[in-house]
Design a protein around this motif. Sequence first.
Motif, mmCIF file in Angstrom:
data_model
loop_
_atom_site.group_PDB
_atom_site.id
_atom_site.type_symbol
_atom_site.label_atom_id
_atom_site.label_comp_id
_atom_site.label_asym_id
_atom_site.label_seq_id
_atom_site.Cartn_x
_atom_site.Cartn_y
_atom_site.Cartn_z
ATOM 1 N N GLU A 66 41.849 38.884 55.814
ATOM 2 C CA GLU A 66 42.140 40.231 55.317
ATOM 3 C C GLU A 66 41.118 41.267 55.787
ATOM 4 O O GLU A 66 41.484 42.400 56.101
ATOM 5 C CB GLU A 66 42.231 40.222 53.794
ATOM 6 N N LYS A 67 39.855 40.882 55.816
ATOM 7 C CA LYS A 67 38.816 41.826 56.235
ATOM 8 C C LYS A 67 38.571 41.786 57.743
ATOM 9 O O LYS A 67 37.845 42.617 58.285
ATOM 10 C CB LYS A 67 37.507 41.527 55.498
ATOM 11 N N LYS B 191 32.301 40.723 43.959
ATOM 12 C CA LYS B 191 33.333 41.767 43.990
ATOM 13 C C LYS B 191 34.713 41.143 44.202
ATOM 14 O O LYS B 191 35.708 41.587 43.628
ATOM 15 C CB LYS B 191 33.031 42.769 45.107
ATOM 16 N N PHE B 192 34.747 40.109 45.043
ATOM 17 C CA PHE B 192 36.001 39.395 45.274
ATOM 18 C C PHE B 192 36.470 38.708 43.993
ATOM 19 O O PHE B 192 37.660 38.757 43.654
ATOM 20 C CB PHE B 192 35.805 38.357 46.388
ATOM 21 N N ASN C 269 30.280 41.625 36.996
ATOM 22 C CA ASN C 269 29.542 41.362 38.232
ATOM 23 C C ASN C 269 28.056 41.304 37.895
ATOM 24 O O ASN C 269 27.475 42.314 37.483
ATOM 25 C CB ASN C 269 29.814 42.471 39.247
ATOM 26 N N TYR D 229 39.598 35.142 52.757
ATOM 27 C CA TYR D 229 39.773 36.583 52.535
ATOM 28 C C TYR D 229 38.980 37.388 53.566
ATOM 29 O O TYR D 229 39.488 38.352 54.150
ATOM 30 C CB TYR D 229 39.329 36.926 51.113
ATOM 31 N N LEU E 56 35.809 39.610 40.953
ATOM 32 C CA LEU E 56 36.295 40.665 40.049
ATOM 33 C C LEU E 56 37.697 41.105 40.447
ATOM 34 O O LEU E 56 38.584 41.267 39.597
ATOM 35 C CB LEU E 56 35.348 41.863 40.090
ATOM 36 N N LYS E 57 37.873 41.305 41.749
ATOM 37 C CA LYS E 57 39.163 41.782 42.273
ATOM 38 C C LYS E 57 40.284 40.808 41.959
ATOM 39 O O LYS E 57 41.422 41.215 41.650
ATOM 40 C CB LYS E 57 39.049 41.986 43.786
ATOM 41 N N THR E 58 39.965 39.514 42.039
ATOM 42 C CA THR E 58 40.973 38.476 41.784
ATOM 43 C C THR E 58 40.977 38.019 40.320
ATOM 44 O O THR E 58 41.602 37.017 39.975
ATOM 45 C CB THR E 58 40.732 37.264 42.711
ATOM 46 N N LYS E 59 40.209 38.753 39.485
ATOM 47 C CA LYS E 59 40.161 38.527 38.044
ATOM 48 C C LYS E 59 39.687 37.117 37.665
ATOM 49 O O LYS E 59 40.140 36.522 36.685
ATOM 50 C CB LYS E 59 41.529 38.811 37.419
ATOM 51 N N SER F 106 25.845 44.111 39.467
ATOM 52 C CA SER F 106 26.323 45.503 39.379
ATOM 53 C C SER F 106 25.192 46.515 39.309
ATOM 54 O O SER F 106 25.328 47.649 39.783
ATOM 55 C CB SER F 106 27.249 45.670 38.170
#
Length: 297
Positions: A13-14, A81-82, A92, A9, A84-87, A95
């Motif tokens: 992607e980044k 965070k990744f 987190n 990722y 969380l984003k991908t469930k 946080s």
Amino acid sequence: MAFKEFLEYLQLEKNYSKHTVTAYKNDLGSFLGFCEEEFDEKSIDNVNYSQIRSWIVMLVNNNISNRSVNRKIASLKAYYKFLLKTKQIKINPLSKHKALKTPKKIEAPFSQEEMKKVLEEMEFGDDYEGQRDKLIIEMFYATGMRRSELVNLKVGDVDFSNKTIKVLGKRNKERFVPLLPYIESIAKEYMESRKAISTPNSKDYLFLRKGGDKIYETLVYRIINNYFSEVSTKLKKSPHILRHTFATHLLNQGADLNSVKELLGHSSLSSTQVYTHNSMAELKKQYGIAHPRNQKS
């Protein structure tokens, strides 16, 4: 664990560099090793903040600087965070984490006198490498670009018609920097010399080694360090210091902070504000000299 997915990722992607991806991988691996040894955890996907806090304490006790600890925690933050984003997780663990306090790192820029000594008084030579080295230094000082940005410049990025230089910055974000008349003149002369050494391997990169291959970052650092070692006693003599010098000298001459931000390719103004430290020092100096109440009778 989602290590592999996360690293892919970051890279795909980044658009992070291989060096950055490796740094993330090492940070996550270091934390995993700690969790395996201290808590018999085979995965870091579902650890709690208390466990992360124990790692932070261990790092600090091992005399790892707060700045380095914050960088490692930033890697963990990005990972969670990744997830969380991908469930893959629901909470987190970082946080509510607050970064450790670090002293502001202010690097001294080159003075205008030092820049003048290098660019106006130093002999670069009339051969290809001399012309290239001169243009590299001039380009850094005229644009404030990063070392990686300069290394990846293409011939077509220098637009003589529109008097601009296209710079490909972080996250593949493009920005345009004015092509100053004196840079235009030096660049045209250099490009004529470049034609003689260009090869199919050059791939239209602007700055080449003598054999025709693309220049590399370590060589650029060496070029800057070698020339500025002749005129400066500063500990750091690097392309980044030239970027710092560009910003500081513009601000000293009254340039708008937002304009400098755009020229540097910063995403936020806070990144640019670090350069105001030196410009404020210059402002205080000039203020002390010029204010009527401070004049000696």
